[in-house]
Write an enzyme that holds these catalytic residues in place. Structure first.
Site, PDB file in Angstrom:
ATOM      1  N   CYS A 390      20.924  28.561 -21.031  1.00  0.00           N
ATOM      2  CA  CYS A 390      21.266  26.968 -21.303  1.00  0.00           C
ATOM      3  C   CYS A 390      20.656  26.571 -22.369  1.00  0.00           C
ATOM      4  CB  CYS A 390      20.463  26.658 -19.993  1.00  0.00           C
ATOM      5  SG  CYS A 390      20.542  24.531 -19.997  1.00  0.00           S
ATOM      6  N   CYS A 393      17.680  24.576 -22.015  1.00  0.00           N
ATOM      7  CA  CYS A 393      16.393  25.234 -21.786  1.00  0.00           C
ATOM      8  C   CYS A 393      15.875  25.854 -23.198  1.00  0.00           C
ATOM      9  CB  CYS A 393      16.685  26.242 -20.784  1.00  0.00           C
ATOM     10  SG  CYS A 393      17.290  25.851 -19.217  1.00  0.00           S
TER      11      CYS A 393
END
Ligand code: SF4
Length: 470
Positions: A390, A393
């Site tokens: 992600c 992230c």
């Protein structure tokens, strides 16, 4: 596209204006605007086309006066069937990738004449109007009046109309739909159940009507505006979401002349050209939309943090540019695709792990289950629920590791739990996982974790959160 200096910018513009002026002098006296490949189809003649206004209900169309009274050349065969000249917009986007916004704007107006219009939001996309003016070509501008704009924006609209000598073609929401929404759910339902419904009524449907009267539109979208949804917008594309006057997906072209321009370069341009700007900018607003859904941002905050700040970052499109939200980008919203929401390119299985630090505990499923079960813990815990593939992230990895370093030995444990794949359902049901990353604080004397509510994932914001709760 960035100009090295204002003088370079001015000289580029001056030369372009000259070319534009020369070009205008030649329009209308020859067939040079006919598309060469189409000529080969046979005998052609110019057909006078009535200019369609930005669309309103047909029964009321006689009330609407198109802004530009000029006509547009079109091609017609003897049997009156129109020639469809297909353009490869992917190829064109590549060709124009390094072109200036001015060149792209010129190309757009040249190709579509009166069947294209600039979508103006009342913010820094006034730069589009300035670019259009500099081309020397006629142009149209429309805007969505949602009924919820700041008074400063309405004043700005008026200022822009006077400055450029234009009439903005305003689109309004359907009164019956607004009435039903407000009577049924109140004036601020978007704070409770998300902005999509209100945006659909006040923005998307009026926009849909506007675009049905066009073959192309011009937006102020930039790649740097939203890392989650706008990182890959091309300078021109077949609109993936909306239909033009011919109907059907593929009938509308979307131009994004400022796609590759950075916000600061837009501002340099506006200053250099002495263009009027919305007074809200001087109050800290960057991205400007409806009054209840827009707020100023602090220096260093991303401009999209000023929009729908109570929602997840990945959903920050009002629907006007929903084609930006790709399947893969929808993954963080955990809509489910049957394989644990992994990206279809398989990167979930190959992505290297992140948040690797001796100050961060790597929790297993059993470990976080135990942590969540405890009514009382020896110390509070800060835990990030993440997926290594992600991008959000990845973006917060550095600040989370630095925060963990600051908290080492402070009595607050810092941990991570990989919550994609097989762990996704559990994390959604038990750990409030809505999107990646989700940051939780497990207080010392409570079993219920507290979800970090902000998108500000810098070190100081995370530390304020922890220190307020520990
Ligand atoms: Fe409604 Fe806010 Fe969307 Fe405006 S931005 S249409 S007020 S939800």
């Amino acid at each position: 596209m960035a100009f090295a200096s204002s003088s370079q910018l001015r000289s580029s513009i001056a030369s372009h204006q000259l070319k534009a002026a020369l070009r205008i002098g030649s329009i209308g006296s020859s067939d040079q605007r006919l598309v060469p490949s189409a000529v080969a189809f046979g005998k052609l003649r110019r057909k006078k086309m009535a200019v369609r206004p930005i669309y309103a209900e047909s029964e009321r169309s006689h009330l609407l006066v198109p802004l530009e009274a000029s006509t547009v050349a079109s091609l017609e065969l003897e049997d009156n069937s129109s020639i469809e000249v297909e353009e490869d917009y992917e190829r064109l986007a590549k060709e124009l990738e390094n072109a200036s916004p001015l060149q792209i704007m010129d190309k757009a107006l040249e190709k579509f004449g009166n069947e294209i219009a600039i979508a103006f939001s009342g913010a820094e996309d006034v730069a589009l109007i300035e670019y259009a003016r500099l081309t020397g070509r006629p142009f149209r501008v429309f805007s969505l009046d949602t009924g919820r704009l700041n008074s400063e924006t309405y004043k700005f609209f008026d200022e822009v109309e006077k400055h450029y000598g234009i009439h903005i073609e305003y689109m309004f929401p359907d009164a019956v739909e607004v009435q039903a929404l407000v009577r049924g759910k109140g004036l601020f339902s978007f704070y409770d159940d998300g902005h999509q419904e209100c945006c659909r009524v006040r923005k998307v449907r009026p926009l849909r009507r506007a675009l049905k009267g066009l073959r192309a539109w011009i937006t102020g979208q930039r790649k740097d505006q939203s890392p989650g949804t706008r990182a890959e917008i091309p300078v021109v594309q077949v609109d993936p979401s909306f239909e033009g006057m011919d109907g059907g997906i593929g009938s509308l072209v979307k131009w994004n002349p400022a796609a590759n321009v950075e916000g600061q370069d837009i501002w340099s341009f506006l200053r250099a050209m002495d263009v009027p700007v919305n007074s809200l900018h001087s109050q800290g607003y960057v991205s400007i939309g409806c009054e209840p859904c827009t707020r100023p941002v602090l220096p260093g905050q991303h401009e999209r943090e000023g929009r729908w700040w109570w929602e997840d970052s990945t959903a920050k499109e009002c629907g006007l540019h929903k084609g930006n939200i790709k399947e893969e980008e929808a993954v963080p919203q955990l809509t489910g695709n049957g394989n644990g929401n992994l990206p279809t390119n398989g990167s979930a299985t190959t992505a290297a792990d992140i948040f690797n630090s001796q100050n961060i505990v790597d929790l297993s499923r059993k470990g976080i289950e135990n942590l969540a079960r405890l009514e009382s813990r020896g110390e509070p815990w800060l835990v990030v629920l993440y997926a290594p593939w992600c991008r959000f992230c990845q973006a917060m990895e550095e600040s989370y590791i630095e925060s963990a370093g600051k908290l080492a030995g402070s009595g607050v444990k810092v941990a991570k739990f990989r919550a994609d794949g097989d762990q996704k359902a559990y994390a959604q049901q038990e750990l409030q996982l809505g999107s990646f990353p989700t940051v939780l604080f497990f207080p010392k004397h409570s079993s219920k974790p507290i979800k970090y509510p902000s998108e500000k994932r810098d070190v100081s914001s995370l530390m304020v959160f922890v220190n307020a709760l520990r």
